[in-house]
Motif scaffolding. Structure first.
Motif, PDB file in Angstrom:
ATOM      1  N   SER A   1       0.807  -1.223   0.000  1.00 27.81           N
ATOM      2  CA  SER A   1       0.000   0.000   0.000  1.00 27.81           C
ATOM      3  C   SER A   1       0.838   1.268   0.000  1.00 27.81           C
ATOM      4  O   SER A   1       0.414   2.297  -0.500  1.00 27.81           O
ATOM      5  N   GLY A   2       2.035   1.213   0.554  1.00 28.15           N
ATOM      6  CA  GLY A   2       2.871   2.408   0.607  1.00 28.15           C
ATOM      7  C   GLY A   2       3.391   2.837  -0.741  1.00 28.15           C
ATOM      8  O   GLY A   2       3.611   4.018  -0.993  1.00 28.15           O
ATOM      9  N   ALA A   3       3.578   1.884  -1.636  1.00 24.94           N
ATOM     10  CA  ALA A   3       4.131   2.185  -2.944  1.00 24.94           C
ATOM     11  C   ALA A   3       3.044   2.440  -3.983  1.00 24.94           C
ATOM     12  O   ALA A   3       3.329   2.925  -5.065  1.00 24.94           O
ATOM     13  N   GLY A   4       1.830   2.116  -3.655  1.00 28.32           N
ATOM     14  CA  GLY A   4       0.748   2.226  -4.623  1.00 28.32           C
ATOM     15  C   GLY A   4       0.251   3.646  -4.815  1.00 28.32           C
ATOM     16  O   GLY A   4       0.657   4.580  -4.115  1.00 28.32           O
ATOM     17  N   PRO A   5      -0.633   3.819  -5.777  1.00 29.82           N
ATOM     18  CA  PRO A   5      -1.209   5.144  -6.035  1.00 29.82           C
ATOM     19  C   PRO A   5      -2.153   5.564  -4.913  1.00 29.82           C
ATOM     20  O   PRO A   5      -2.578   4.748  -4.107  1.00 29.82           O
ATOM     21  N   VAL A   6      -2.486   6.825  -4.904  1.00 30.34           N
ATOM     22  CA  VAL A   6      -3.437   7.350  -3.930  1.00 30.34           C
ATOM     23  C   VAL A   6      -4.781   6.647  -4.158  1.00 30.34           C
ATOM     24  O   VAL A   6      -5.267   6.588  -5.289  1.00 30.34           O
ATOM     25  N   PRO A   7      -5.360   6.077  -3.098  1.00 25.84           N
ATOM     26  CA  PRO A   7      -6.649   5.389  -3.263  1.00 25.84           C
ATOM     27  C   PRO A   7      -7.751   6.361  -3.669  1.00 25.84           C
ATOM     28  O   PRO A   7      -7.662   7.570  -3.448  1.00 25.84           O
ATOM     29  N   ASP A   8      -8.794   5.808  -4.232  1.00 25.09           N
ATOM     30  CA  ASP A   8      -9.950   6.583  -4.653  1.00 25.09           C
ATOM     31  C   ASP A   8     -10.556   7.302  -3.451  1.00 25.09           C
ATOM     32  O   ASP A   8     -10.967   6.665  -2.483  1.00 25.09           O
TER      33      ASP A   8
ATOM     34  N   GLN B   1       1.561   6.611   4.974  1.00 27.13           N
ATOM     35  CA  GLN B   1       1.951   8.003   4.766  1.00 27.13           C
ATOM     36  C   GLN B   1       2.431   8.637   6.073  1.00 27.13           C
ATOM     37  O   GLN B   1       3.187   9.597   6.067  1.00 27.13           O
ATOM     38  N   CYS B   2       1.999   8.077   7.188  1.00 30.17           N
ATOM     39  CA  CYS B   2       2.329   8.634   8.503  1.00 30.17           C
ATOM     40  C   CYS B   2       3.523   7.949   9.164  1.00 30.17           C
ATOM     41  O   CYS B   2       4.259   8.600   9.912  1.00 30.17           O
TER      42      CYS B   2
END
Length: 150
Positions: free
Chosen positions: A105-112, A126-127
């Motif tokens: 999830s850290g490397a993926g795109p910003v979720p919808d 992100q935190c």
């Protein structure tokens, strides 16, 4: 402004236990940020609070299944300026590999932004510099490592 005060290595700066409820998530986050205020700056405290609230809300919702007969415990240590939060619960173990999902999830795109769910691990990544999960002997442990901005 952060201070140069840190507890002795290995000694928790903060530790508490509460019943599993969304109302208590705010108490956990406020208490942790209060304990960390002498160590972290304002922007770092905001990141810790956002990430911790997201993590604890997910524990209450998914592991404890919104049942208040479960408990959440939170401990916080600081070493070399790095903050480690350990969120522990006696809820149900996850059905998915949280370590693999957190890494992805850290490397993926910003979720919808319009999605009703699915942003939690991304937001925590992100935190926090790292997220690690363990489960065994009836306990789930989420290790959240925070590295302050330089």
């Amino acid at each position: 402004m952060p201070s140069d005060r840190e507890p002795e290595a290995g000694q928790p700066l903060f530790q508490t236990v509460v019943s599993s409820s969304l109302e208590n998530v705010r108490l956990l986050a406020d208490a942790a940020c209060g304990a960390l205020a002498p160590v972290l700056g304002d922007m770092d405290l905001i990141k810790v609070q956002i990430g911790l609230v997201e993590a604890a809300n997910n524990v209450v919702k998914h592991a404890c299944r919104d049942r208040e007969d479960h408990t959440l415990s939170l401990s916080c240590t600081v070493s070399g300026g790095v903050v480690t939060l350990v969120l522990e619960d006696d809820g149900f173990p996850p059905a998915v590999d949280l370590n693999r999902n957190a890494a992805a999830s850290g490397a993926g795109p910003v979720p919808d932004g319009m999605a009703e769910s699915g942003r939690g691990l991304w937001l925590m990544r992100q935190c926090f510099a790292s997220i690690r999960f363990e489960s065994g002997n009836g306990l789930n442990r989420l290790f959240l490592r925070f590295e302050p901005e330089a």
